[in-house]
Scaffold this motif. Structure first.
Motif, PDB file in Angstrom:
ATOM      1  N   VAL A   1     -22.072  -7.778   3.225  1.00  0.00           N
ATOM      2  CA  VAL A   1     -22.312  -9.043   2.509  1.00  0.00           C
ATOM      3  C   VAL A   1     -22.082 -10.260   3.407  1.00  0.00           C
ATOM      4  CG1 VAL A   1     -21.728  -7.985   0.295  1.00  0.00           C
ATOM      5  CG2 VAL A   1     -19.945  -9.217   1.560  1.00  0.00           C
ATOM      6  N   GLY A   2     -21.726 -10.003   4.662  1.00  0.00           N
ATOM      7  CA  GLY A   2     -21.565 -11.107   5.615  1.00  0.00           C
ATOM      8  C   GLY A   2     -20.307 -11.928   5.398  1.00  0.00           C
ATOM      9  N   GLN A   3     -19.270 -11.299   4.883  1.00  0.00           N
ATOM     10  CA  GLN A   3     -18.000 -12.011   4.644  1.00  0.00           C
ATOM     11  C   GLN A   3     -17.018 -11.719   5.781  1.00  0.00           C
ATOM     12  OE1 GLN A   3     -16.531 -14.181   2.072  1.00  0.00           O
ATOM     13  NE2 GLN A   3     -15.090 -14.177   3.787  1.00  0.00           N
ATOM     14  N   PRO A   4     -16.702 -12.709   6.632  1.00  0.00           N
ATOM     15  CA  PRO A   4     -15.701 -12.487   7.676  1.00  0.00           C
ATOM     16  C   PRO A   4     -14.335 -12.195   7.059  1.00  0.00           C
ATOM     17  CG  PRO A   4     -16.884 -14.569   8.007  1.00  0.00           C
ATOM     18  CD  PRO A   4     -17.220 -14.088   6.623  1.00  0.00           C
ATOM     19  N   TYR A   5     -13.510 -11.448   7.761  1.00  0.00           N
ATOM     20  CA  TYR A   5     -12.213 -11.046   7.212  1.00  0.00           C
ATOM     21  C   TYR A   5     -11.187 -10.907   8.321  1.00  0.00           C
ATOM     22  CZ  TYR A   5     -13.765  -6.427   8.865  1.00  0.00           C
ATOM     23  OH  TYR A   5     -14.213  -5.394   9.648  1.00  0.00           O
ATOM     24  N   GLU A   6      -9.921 -10.942   7.910  1.00  0.00           N
ATOM     25  CA  GLU A   6      -8.811 -10.693   8.839  1.00  0.00           C
ATOM     26  C   GLU A   6      -8.269  -9.297   8.549  1.00  0.00           C
ATOM     27  OE1 GLU A   6      -7.938 -12.988  11.020  1.00  0.00           O
ATOM     28  OE2 GLU A   6      -9.113 -14.657  10.193  1.00  0.00           O
ATOM     29  N   VAL A   7      -7.602  -8.724   9.553  1.00  0.00           N
ATOM     30  CA  VAL A   7      -7.001  -7.398   9.356  1.00  0.00           C
ATOM     31  C   VAL A   7      -5.523  -7.466   9.721  1.00  0.00           C
ATOM     32  CG1 VAL A   7      -7.099  -4.944   9.946  1.00  0.00           C
ATOM     33  CG2 VAL A   7      -9.182  -6.327  10.016  1.00  0.00           C
ATOM     34  N   ARG A   8      -4.677  -6.980   8.831  1.00  0.00           N
ATOM     35  CA  ARG A   8      -3.249  -6.833   9.149  1.00  0.00           C
ATOM     36  C   ARG A   8      -2.975  -5.351   9.378  1.00  0.00           C
ATOM     37  NH1 ARG A   8      -1.353  -9.332   5.034  1.00  0.00           N
ATOM     38  NH2 ARG A   8      -0.524  -7.594   3.845  1.00  0.00           N
ATOM     39  N   LEU A   9      -2.464  -5.038  10.563  1.00  0.00           N
ATOM     40  CA  LEU A   9      -2.245  -3.632  10.919  1.00  0.00           C
ATOM     41  C   LEU A   9      -0.846  -3.195  10.527  1.00  0.00           C
ATOM     42  CD1 LEU A   9      -3.959  -3.636  14.416  1.00  0.00           C
ATOM     43  CD2 LEU A   9      -4.926  -2.967  12.199  1.00  0.00           C
ATOM     44  N   LEU A  10      -0.735  -1.979  10.012  1.00  0.00           N
ATOM     45  CA  LEU A  10       0.557  -1.489   9.529  1.00  0.00           C
ATOM     46  C   LEU A  10       0.855  -0.111  10.116  1.00  0.00           C
ATOM     47  CD1 LEU A  10       0.114  -2.246   5.711  1.00  0.00           C
ATOM     48  CD2 LEU A  10       1.345  -3.643   7.382  1.00  0.00           C
ATOM     49  N   SER A  11       2.143   0.093  10.413  1.00  0.00           N
ATOM     50  CA  SER A  11       2.591   1.437  10.782  1.00  0.00           C
ATOM     51  C   SER A  11       2.863   2.201   9.473  1.00  0.00           C
ATOM     52  CB  SER A  11       3.885   1.347  11.594  1.00  0.00           C
ATOM     53  OG  SER A  11       4.909   0.835  10.767  1.00  0.00           O
ATOM     54  N   PHE A  12       3.088   3.514   9.580  1.00  0.00           N
ATOM     55  CA  PHE A  12       3.434   4.288   8.379  1.00  0.00           C
ATOM     56  C   PHE A  12       4.712   3.746   7.746  1.00  0.00           C
ATOM     57  CE2 PHE A  12       0.283   7.194   9.993  1.00  0.00           C
ATOM     58  CZ  PHE A  12      -0.242   7.753   8.834  1.00  0.00           C
ATOM     59  N   ALA A  13       5.663   3.330   8.602  1.00  0.00           N
ATOM     60  CA  ALA A  13       6.931   2.794   8.078  1.00  0.00           C
ATOM     61  C   ALA A  13       6.676   1.472   7.345  1.00  0.00           C
ATOM     62  CB  ALA A  13       7.930   2.595   9.222  1.00  0.00           C
ATOM     63  N   ASP A  14       5.858   0.601   7.938  1.00  0.00           N
ATOM     64  CA  ASP A  14       5.544  -0.687   7.284  1.00  0.00           C
ATOM     65  C   ASP A  14       4.987  -0.481   5.873  1.00  0.00           C
ATOM     66  OD1 ASP A  14       6.123  -2.056   9.669  1.00  0.00           O
ATOM     67  OD2 ASP A  14       4.013  -2.100  10.316  1.00  0.00           O
ATOM     68  N   MET A  15       4.158   0.576   5.749  1.00  0.00           N
ATOM     69  CA  MET A  15       3.486   0.795   4.456  1.00  0.00           C
ATOM     70  C   MET A  15       4.456   1.111   3.330  1.00  0.00           C
ATOM     71  SD  MET A  15       0.229   3.146   5.283  1.00  0.00           S
ATOM     72  CE  MET A  15      -0.216   3.168   6.983  1.00  0.00           C
ATOM     73  N   LYS A  16       5.638   1.635   3.724  1.00  0.00           N
ATOM     74  CA  LYS A  16       6.604   2.034   2.694  1.00  0.00           C
ATOM     75  C   LYS A  16       7.641   0.932   2.429  1.00  0.00           C
ATOM     76  CE  LYS A  16       4.270   5.782   2.994  1.00  0.00           C
ATOM     77  NZ  LYS A  16       3.011   5.820   2.249  1.00  0.00           N
ATOM     78  N   GLU A  17       7.529  -0.180   3.156  1.00  0.00           N
ATOM     79  CA  GLU A  17       8.462  -1.301   2.948  1.00  0.00           C
ATOM     80  C   GLU A  17       8.144  -2.007   1.625  1.00  0.00           C
ATOM     81  OE1 GLU A  17      11.049  -2.413   4.724  1.00  0.00           O
ATOM     82  OE2 GLU A  17      10.823  -0.732   6.125  1.00  0.00           O
ATOM     83  N   PRO A  18       9.182  -2.615   1.013  1.00  0.00           N
ATOM     84  CA  PRO A  18       8.942  -3.319  -0.259  1.00  0.00           C
ATOM     85  C   PRO A  18       7.845  -4.381  -0.160  1.00  0.00           C
ATOM     86  CG  PRO A  18      11.305  -3.123   0.186  1.00  0.00           C
ATOM     87  CD  PRO A  18      10.605  -2.569   1.392  1.00  0.00           C
ATOM     88  N   ALA A  19       7.755  -5.066   0.976  1.00  0.00           N
ATOM     89  CA  ALA A  19       6.746  -6.135   1.093  1.00  0.00           C
ATOM     90  C   ALA A  19       5.344  -5.566   0.904  1.00  0.00           C
ATOM     91  CB  ALA A  19       6.855  -6.809   2.466  1.00  0.00           C
ATOM     92  N   HIS A  20       5.084  -4.371   1.487  1.00  0.00           N
ATOM     93  CA  HIS A  20       3.744  -3.799   1.323  1.00  0.00           C
ATOM     94  C   HIS A  20       3.597  -3.144  -0.048  1.00  0.00           C
ATOM     95  CE1 HIS A  20      -0.195  -2.407   2.372  1.00  0.00           C
ATOM     96  NE2 HIS A  20       0.135  -1.169   2.071  1.00  0.00           N
ATOM     97  N   ARG A  21       4.699  -2.532  -0.539  1.00  0.00           N
ATOM     98  CA  ARG A  21       4.604  -1.897  -1.867  1.00  0.00           C
ATOM     99  C   ARG A  21       4.336  -2.927  -2.968  1.00  0.00           C
ATOM    100  NH1 ARG A  21       5.407   3.689  -2.378  1.00  0.00           N
ATOM    101  NH2 ARG A  21       6.727   4.541  -0.747  1.00  0.00           N
ATOM    102  N   ALA A  22       4.702  -4.182  -2.707  1.00  0.00           N
ATOM    103  CA  ALA A  22       4.389  -5.220  -3.695  1.00  0.00           C
ATOM    104  C   ALA A  22       2.867  -5.386  -3.805  1.00  0.00           C
ATOM    105  CB  ALA A  22       5.045  -6.542  -3.285  1.00  0.00           C
ATOM    106  N   LEU A  23       2.164  -5.092  -2.716  1.00  0.00           N
ATOM    107  CA  LEU A  23       0.696  -5.184  -2.718  1.00  0.00           C
ATOM    108  C   LEU A  23       0.069  -3.864  -3.137  1.00  0.00           C
ATOM    109  CD1 LEU A  23       0.041  -6.925   0.720  1.00  0.00           C
ATOM    110  CD2 LEU A  23      -0.178  -7.943  -1.549  1.00  0.00           C
ATOM    111  N   HIS A  24       0.696  -2.774  -2.691  1.00  0.00           N
ATOM    112  CA  HIS A  24       0.146  -1.438  -2.928  1.00  0.00           C
ATOM    113  C   HIS A  24       1.264  -0.526  -3.413  1.00  0.00           C
ATOM    114  CE1 HIS A  24      -2.002   2.256  -2.644  1.00  0.00           C
ATOM    115  NE2 HIS A  24      -2.999   1.767  -1.936  1.00  0.00           N
TER     116      HIS A  24
END
Ligand code: GTB
Length: 217
Positions: free
Chosen positions: A31-54
């Protein structure tokens, strides 16, 4: 402001574009929408900050202003609904295209993922040799039906749509199994998806991240 998605810092697929950020990247590119990417380690994904999103501590997520989404299907639908190019304008064709999104994630993806996970994680288990043909047969059942429905058409519902985008990403996960190759119409269908310029841009972007992570090793 550009939306931000999350992806693996070091993808376990080694840049093959099999992780589910690939479908979101591809949809954004279509659709031609530019985007940013935030990269996460497996540990980052389990942190509360990411769990608030996912809540399940996974990728991908999608943030746009004060909207945060998880689940690649929901994110793809959101992108498709807010831009032109991924869903037909005719109401009935649109409903059918959304139906194919559900078919990809709800009917085709479960047996494909089950087979893929068993192949990776259960090779050394005593039940592996007996279970594998059962899992393969379940995959063949959905591939046969999908191939019959696709027939000689290029795409599932007329023009390329979000249903095709998700379906192609699901079917790509079968490469290692060799099962897709037994269905030439589906193999060609996946090839058509992969040949799209938007797919190529999305694939290159995720591969570049993996290549960069290798150089840091
Ligand atoms: N239903 C969710 C969605 O569609 O968004 C599923 C999301 C999901 O499974 N995310 C995975 C994840 O975050 C990455 S894509 N896993 C980390 C965790 O659960 O801790 C799945 C994936 C991973 C690896 C490969 N591979 O190596 O080939 C392919 C697909």
């Amino acid at each position: 402001m550009r939306p931000t998605i999350t992806a693996f810092e070091i993808s376990p697929d080694r840049g093959q574009g099999l992780a589910r950020d690939m479908r979101v990247r591809w949809a954004l590119e279509e659709v031609g929408q530019p985007y940013e990417v935030r990269l996460l380690s497996f540990a980052d994904m389990k942190e509360p900050a990411h769990r608030a999103l996912h809540p399940f501590g996974q990728i991908p997520t999608f943030e746009d202003g004060d909207l945060a989404l998880f689940e690649s299907g929901a994110i793809t639908l959101h992108i498709a609904e807010r831009h032109t190019g991924l869903l037909p304008t005719d109401a009935q064709a649109r409903a059918r295209a959304i139906g194919w999104m559900f078919a990809a994630l709800n009917t085709v993806e479960p047996p494909v993922v089950e087979l893929s996970l068993a192949t990776i994680l259960e090779r050394d288990k005593p039940w592996f040799a007996e279970r594998q043909p059962v899992l393969e047969a379940r995959v063949r059942t959905v591939l046969e039906a999908l191939s019959n429905r696709l027939g000689a058409a290029d795409w599932l519902e007329g023009e390329f749509c979000a249903g095709d985008l998700l379906m192609v990403t699901v079917l790509r996960r079968l490469y290692r199994s060799g099962l897709l190759q037994a269905y030439p119409k589906l193999a060609a269908y996946v090839g058509r998806g992969e040949a799209r310029p938007a797919y190529q841009r999305a694939f290159a972007a995720q591969l570049a991240i993996f290549e960069r992570s290798k150089r840091r090793d």
